[in-house]
Write a protein that holds these residues in place. Structure first.
Motif, PDB file in Angstrom:
ATOM      1  N   VAL A 247       0.837  -1.203   0.000  1.00 11.97           N
ATOM      2  CA  VAL A 247       0.000   0.000   0.000  1.00 11.97           C
ATOM      3  C   VAL A 247       0.871   1.251   0.000  1.00 11.97           C
ATOM      4  O   VAL A 247       0.609   2.219  -0.736  1.00 11.97           O
ATOM      5  CB  VAL A 247      -0.949   0.000   1.213  1.00 11.97           C
ATOM      6  CG1 VAL A 247      -1.654   1.351   1.340  1.00 11.97           C
ATOM      7  CG2 VAL A 247      -1.971  -1.127   1.083  1.00 11.97           C
ATOM      8  N   ARG A 248       1.942   1.246   0.808  1.00 17.98           N
ATOM      9  CA  ARG A 248       2.819   2.414   0.882  1.00 17.98           C
ATOM     10  C   ARG A 248       3.489   2.672  -0.472  1.00 17.98           C
ATOM     11  O   ARG A 248       3.555   3.825  -0.937  1.00 17.98           O
ATOM     12  CB  ARG A 248       3.885   2.174   1.954  1.00 17.98           C
ATOM     13  CG  ARG A 248       4.880   3.319   2.126  1.00 17.98           C
ATOM     14  CD  ARG A 248       4.191   4.613   2.474  1.00 17.98           C
ATOM     15  NE  ARG A 248       5.152   5.659   2.854  1.00 17.98           N
ATOM     16  CZ  ARG A 248       4.880   6.948   2.867  1.00 17.98           C
ATOM     17  NH1 ARG A 248       3.667   7.376   2.533  1.00 17.98           N
ATOM     18  NH2 ARG A 248       5.793   7.824   3.229  1.00 17.98           N
ATOM     19  N   SER A 249       3.963   1.590  -1.132  1.00 17.28           N
ATOM     20  CA  SER A 249       4.591   1.746  -2.448  1.00 17.28           C
ATOM     21  C   SER A 249       3.581   2.236  -3.476  1.00 17.28           C
ATOM     22  O   SER A 249       3.894   3.080  -4.330  1.00 17.28           O
ATOM     23  CB  SER A 249       5.201   0.415  -2.894  1.00 17.28           C
ATOM     24  OG  SER A 249       6.239   0.009  -2.028  1.00 17.28           O
ATOM     25  N   ALA A 250       2.363   1.714  -3.390  1.00 22.37           N
ATOM     26  CA  ALA A 250       1.328   2.130  -4.336  1.00 22.37           C
ATOM     27  C   ALA A 250       0.985   3.608  -4.163  1.00 22.37           C
ATOM     28  O   ALA A 250       0.750   4.335  -5.137  1.00 22.37           O
ATOM     29  CB  ALA A 250       0.080   1.266  -4.159  1.00 22.37           C
TER      30      ALA A 250
ATOM     31  N   LEU B 186       6.903  -3.005  -6.280  1.00 17.84           N
ATOM     32  CA  LEU B 186       6.897  -2.093  -7.422  1.00 17.84           C
ATOM     33  C   LEU B 186       8.306  -1.611  -7.765  1.00 17.84           C
ATOM     34  O   LEU B 186       8.641  -1.393  -8.931  1.00 17.84           O
ATOM     35  CB  LEU B 186       5.998  -0.889  -7.116  1.00 17.84           C
ATOM     36  CG  LEU B 186       4.507  -1.220  -6.916  1.00 17.84           C
ATOM     37  CD1 LEU B 186       3.732   0.061  -6.642  1.00 17.84           C
ATOM     38  CD2 LEU B 186       3.939  -1.941  -8.118  1.00 17.84           C
ATOM     39  N   GLU B 187       9.159  -1.459  -6.733  1.00 18.60           N
ATOM     40  CA  GLU B 187      10.524  -0.999  -6.992  1.00 18.60           C
ATOM     41  C   GLU B 187      11.372  -2.071  -7.684  1.00 18.60           C
ATOM     42  O   GLU B 187      12.370  -1.747  -8.336  1.00 18.60           O
ATOM     43  CB  GLU B 187      11.210  -0.591  -5.679  1.00 18.60           C
ATOM     44  CG  GLU B 187      10.496   0.504  -4.913  1.00 18.60           C
ATOM     45  CD  GLU B 187       9.536  -0.050  -3.872  1.00 18.60           C
ATOM     46  OE1 GLU B 187       9.441   0.529  -2.788  1.00 18.60           O
ATOM     47  OE2 GLU B 187       8.880  -1.089  -4.155  1.00 18.60           O
ATOM     48  N   LYS B 188      10.991  -3.353  -7.521  1.00 15.98           N
ATOM     49  CA  LYS B 188      11.809  -4.454  -8.032  1.00 15.98           C
ATOM     50  C   LYS B 188      11.180  -5.175  -9.221  1.00 15.98           C
ATOM     51  O   LYS B 188      11.863  -5.929  -9.913  1.00 15.98           O
ATOM     52  CB  LYS B 188      12.047  -5.489  -6.916  1.00 15.98           C
ATOM     53  CG  LYS B 188      12.695  -4.918  -5.661  1.00 15.98           C
ATOM     54  CD  LYS B 188      14.103  -4.432  -5.931  1.00 15.98           C
ATOM     55  CE  LYS B 188      14.778  -3.950  -4.653  1.00 15.98           C
ATOM     56  NZ  LYS B 188      16.141  -3.446  -4.902  1.00 15.98           N
TER      57      LYS B 188
ATOM     58  N   PHE C 141       8.807   8.098  -9.580  1.00 16.08           N
ATOM     59  CA  PHE C 141       8.959   6.704  -9.152  1.00 16.08           C
ATOM     60  C   PHE C 141       9.674   5.901 -10.237  1.00 16.08           C
ATOM     61  O   PHE C 141      10.623   5.156  -9.958  1.00 16.08           O
ATOM     62  CB  PHE C 141       7.575   6.104  -8.856  1.00 16.08           C
ATOM     63  CG  PHE C 141       7.616   4.810  -8.099  1.00 16.08           C
ATOM     64  CD1 PHE C 141       7.473   4.788  -6.727  1.00 16.08           C
ATOM     65  CD2 PHE C 141       7.807   3.603  -8.756  1.00 16.08           C
ATOM     66  CE1 PHE C 141       7.513   3.597  -6.017  1.00 16.08           C
ATOM     67  CE2 PHE C 141       7.845   2.411  -8.067  1.00 16.08           C
ATOM     68  CZ  PHE C 141       7.694   2.409  -6.686  1.00 16.08           C
ATOM     69  N   LYS C 142       9.223   6.056 -11.495  1.00 19.47           N
ATOM     70  CA  LYS C 142       9.826   5.332 -12.611  1.00 19.47           C
ATOM     71  C   LYS C 142      11.267   5.783 -12.846  1.00 19.47           C
ATOM     72  O   LYS C 142      12.148   4.971 -13.146  1.00 19.47           O
ATOM     73  CB  LYS C 142       8.997   5.533 -13.871  1.00 19.47           C
ATOM     74  CG  LYS C 142       7.617   4.903 -13.817  1.00 19.47           C
ATOM     75  CD  LYS C 142       6.834   5.202 -15.085  1.00 19.47           C
ATOM     76  CE  LYS C 142       5.436   4.614 -15.033  1.00 19.47           C
ATOM     77  NZ  LYS C 142       4.648   4.917 -16.267  1.00 19.47           N
ATOM     78  N   LYS C 143      11.505   7.091 -12.693  1.00 21.57           N
ATOM     79  CA  LYS C 143      12.845   7.621 -12.928  1.00 21.57           C
ATOM     80  C   LYS C 143      13.845   7.038 -11.930  1.00 21.57           C
ATOM     81  O   LYS C 143      14.975   6.662 -12.295  1.00 21.57           O
ATOM     82  CB  LYS C 143      12.823   9.145 -12.822  1.00 21.57           C
ATOM     83  CG  LYS C 143      14.176   9.795 -13.106  1.00 21.57           C
ATOM     84  CD  LYS C 143      14.074  11.312 -13.010  1.00 21.57           C
ATOM     85  CE  LYS C 143      15.438  11.956 -13.281  1.00 21.57           C
ATOM     86  NZ  LYS C 143      15.378  13.433 -13.188  1.00 21.57           N
TER      87      LYS C 143
END
Length: 738
Positions: A425-428, A656-658, A438-440
């Motif tokens: 949830v925090r990452s979202a 999401l980061e990985k 986030f993508k960068k």
């Protein structure tokens, strides 16, 4: 091959065999002999019409001119068939072959003494001569159906024929033992008849032909094998509910005992026979276990595979617990080489366990176990085959073992389930607030060329062994745990059967012990190289305090007090109550993964060895340790599989980061950008100790990337599929109420 097709094929093949028998005795048309005997002379008047082949071709109008005009109200010729082939009586078949060759026609057709006879004659009166047989027939199921006006009721001619009746010892006779199954099948394979008459076993004929009895009689030609009449009777066939019926439950042991004399006497002394003799309706009989028509040879695999379900039809509670054992699961998955119910309890000689003659009595239990386990000891015989781990009163050790393992499983999944949900949830939320940033950040971490070594080649090889052995163990072990699911059977079949799966499972265990031993060896070597750090600065002697300090230091993945602080800081970040925490070389969740491997290898490995070598284990341990090992091994394996395929996969794949994969374990390298983003404490420590350059990458990863990335995704895919199958199996079991 489906049983329906198999039965049909057997029926066709054996039908051809029967046709050959019949054809061999079928005479050609012959004229009425001129030199007839007394009976033949008396029948000359009948045969003057019925002995001519043309009568079979006459139409209704011409046939009416040959008999007495029908009574008023009789249907006209429009309702009559165009031709009636049965009106032609083959002389040779009647007088040269039939047992009625010396019998006058009017002895059976009593209303034909005057010619021309009525157009509509009464059926042949067999009871005039065969009084005893007719009396039995009247009281039989066929006779009562006739009395009730059933259009499907069997008459004498349906079984014996009409004018071509042969002796039952004649191989061409319809009632000859080899021909009788096909005679009965003419009606009992008719779907309209079986449905109309509400026959309980409409596939009886096909099942019999494919059964042990049918094949013995029809394929092997064993005339001693039973045919239909040996079990059901000849003319006195009665409803199974009729106490006089040979197939009434109380009479079945004696009916079968006509051939199986010794077995009947043994059965009557058994607990089952005593139940039946006492009038207890629960008492099973021969057909309860062997069925009525599709009897399987006891030596065949199919008999053993079906035996436990048949025992379980009465002993549901015992079957349920038996299914929780290796024997029960293996039988359910199609492996015949394990103990079924009768291997331990006996076949027809089942006796109460307190009877000294019982195979499960204290005096004979070890002997029974040694049939399959020749090296078994007295301790081994104390294994509890039907133990109920939910029964605290009778099985306290198993109960508390189950409670302990269940508590570990539930607490672990609850803790990390909440942890994973909060992190997701925090990452979202971060992604939703600023997707571009986030993508960068994710792209920058992957594109950074300044990388440092986190895992050495040896550690990456060990991880490869961990991945391969773990997937192999789960793929070969989970079908046994979830044996009741469709996919378990499919997966076992794909592997070549449960025996092959067992070999592969043990191979996976060997790999596990191998990588675990290699890792312990590497730890000892590392400790030896750093032995100088184990000396106390004050005394210059080896110190336990220094050993603990080194073991719980930041370079070792062993949980310590700092990890509790890191966990709390992470929880605060989840709720936006603190900054994103920074970690050292190992995060607290990675240390838990590492600790879980140690715990899992120890617990799963030890319990697995007990089940792998039960005879050896019980030389020193009690037999119930096998029951304990099964509970521990099963629950811990489920915990390991569920944890790796959910929480570990989230950390390295689904985050999401990985996403879709963190390749660090394959490449062994981590970029400077990622270190500063997530492992700043490690980076700062390396800089402070002037060790950063030692960790700078000097190998070439690009040449291995094309190989290792597909391997990683393959392992990820297999794990995901196994996870879905496990969730499906657990959901099915939960909703089924098991």
């Amino acid at each position: 091959m489906p049983s329906r097709i198999r039965h049909g094929t057997s029926f066709v093949i054996l039908g051809v065999v029967a046709a050959v028998f019949v054809a061999a005795g079928r005479p050609t048309h012959a004229q009425v002999p001129t030199g007839a005997g007394p009976t033949e002379s008396s029948n000359r008047r009948c045969l003057s019409c019925h002995g001519q082949l043309e009568i079979a071709e006459h139409g209704p109008l011409e046939r009416r001119t040959m008999v007495v005009r029908p009574p008023e109200g009789y249907a006209d010729e429009a309702t009559e068939p165009a031709k009636r082939p049965e009106l032609f009586i083959d002389h040779d078949r009647v007088y040269r072959i039939s047992v009625h060759g010396q019998t006058a026609c009017v002895a059976c057709h009593e209303d034909c003494t005057e010619l021309p006879h009525p157009q509509r004659t009464a059926p042949a009166q067999c009871g005039t001569c065969h009084t005893d047989e007719y009396r039995e027939y009247v009281g039989s199921r066929h006779g009562t159906a006739t009395a009730d006006g059933s259009p499907f009721a069997a008459h004498c001619s349906d079984c014996h024929g009409s004018h071509d009746i042969l002796s039952h010892i004649n191989p061409q006779s319809r009632t000859y033992k080899l021909q009788l199954p096909f005679t009965c099948a003419r009606c009992h394979s008719n779907p309209r008849l079986t449905e109309s008459e509400d026959i309980a076993q409409p596939l009886a004929a096909q099942q019999y032909i494919d059964s042990m009895h049918g094949r013995g009689l029809l394929l092997d030609g064993l005339i001693v094998a039973p045919s239909c009449n040996d079990c059901h009777g000849v003319h006195d066939i009665r409803d199974p509910k009729d106490p006089l019926s040979t197939i009434h439950k109380d009479n079945i042991p004696h009916t079968c005992g006509k051939c199986h004399i010794g077995i009947e006497s043994v059965y009557m002394e058994s607990v089952h026979g005593q139940l039946l003799a006492s009038g207890d309706p629960r008492g099973p009989v021969c057909s309860t276990c062997h069925t009525a028509h599709d009897i399987i040879k006891p030596g065949e695999i199919a008999f053993k595979l079906a035996s436990d379900d048949r025992c379980g039809s009465c002993h549901q509670d015992r079957l349920h617990r038996y299914r929780e054992s290796f024997h029960g699961k293996a039988i359910a998955l199609g492996q015949p080489g394990v103990a079924a119910c009768y291997d331990c309890h006996g076949h027809h000689d089942i006796l109460p366990a307190d009877n000294p003659e019982s195979r499960l009595s204290d005096a004979r239990r070890l002997e029974t176990c040694q049939q399959c386990h020749p090296a078994a000891t007295a301790n081994f015989a104390d294994y509890q085959a039907h133990a109920d781990h939910t029964d605290r009163a009778n099985y306290p050790i198993l109960y508390w073992t189950f409670v302990f393992m269940t508590a570990i499983v539930l607490s672990t999944f609850t803790f990390f389930g909440i942890h994973t949900a909060l992190w997701f949830v925090r990452s979202a939320v971060l992604y939703a607030r600023d997707p571009a940033a986030f993508k960068k950040a994710k792209i920058s971490a992957a594109a950074d060329d300044e990388t440092f070594v986190r895992f050495r080649p040896f550690e990456r090889v060990l991880h490869g062994l961990v991945v391969s052995s773990f997937l192999l163990l789960v793929a070969t072990g989970m079908p046994l745990k979830f044996y009741q699911t469709e996919w378990a059977q499919v997966l076992v079949n794909l592997m070549g059967g449960l025996e092959v799966a067992g070999v592969l499972h043990r191979f996976g265990a060997v790999i596990t012990f191998l990588y675990f031993s290699l890792h312990l060896t590497s730890l000892v070597r590392r400790l030896y190289r750093r032995r100088s750090e184990l000396r106390s600065p004050k005394t210059n002697r080896y110190s336990i305090v220094e050993l603990v300090r080194l073991g719980f230091g930041p370079d070792m993945p062993i949980p310590g007090p700092q990890d509790v602080r890191d966990w709390w800081a992470h929880q605060k970040w989840f709720f936006g109550r603190g900054p994103r925490p920074q970690f050292d070389k190992w995060t607290y969740w990675e240390k838990f993964d590492y600790f879980a491997v140690f715990w899992g290898v120890a617990i799963i490995g030890l319990s697995g060895l007990i089940m792998w070598f039960p005879e050896t284990s019980t030389r020193f341990l009690p037999g119930w340790i096998i029951n304990v090992a099964l509970i521990v091994h099963s629950d811990e394996a489920l915990l390991a599989a569920g944890f790796i395929f959910t929480f570990h996969f989230f950390n390295v794949h689904f985050r999401l980061e990985k996403f879709p994969m963190d390749p660090v374990i394959f490449s062994g390298r981590v970029s400077r950008t990622e270190m500063l983003h997530e492992r700043r404490r490690w980076y700062d420590r390396l800089v402070a100790n002037d060790l950063l350059e030692e960790h700078r990458v000097k190998d070439e990863w690009s040449q291995w990337k094309r190989v290792m990335h597909p391997v990683g995704f393959l392992a990820f895919g297999i794990g995901t599929v196994l996870l879905v199958l496990i969730f499906y199996a657990m959901g099915s079991r939960l909703f089924a109420g098991h």
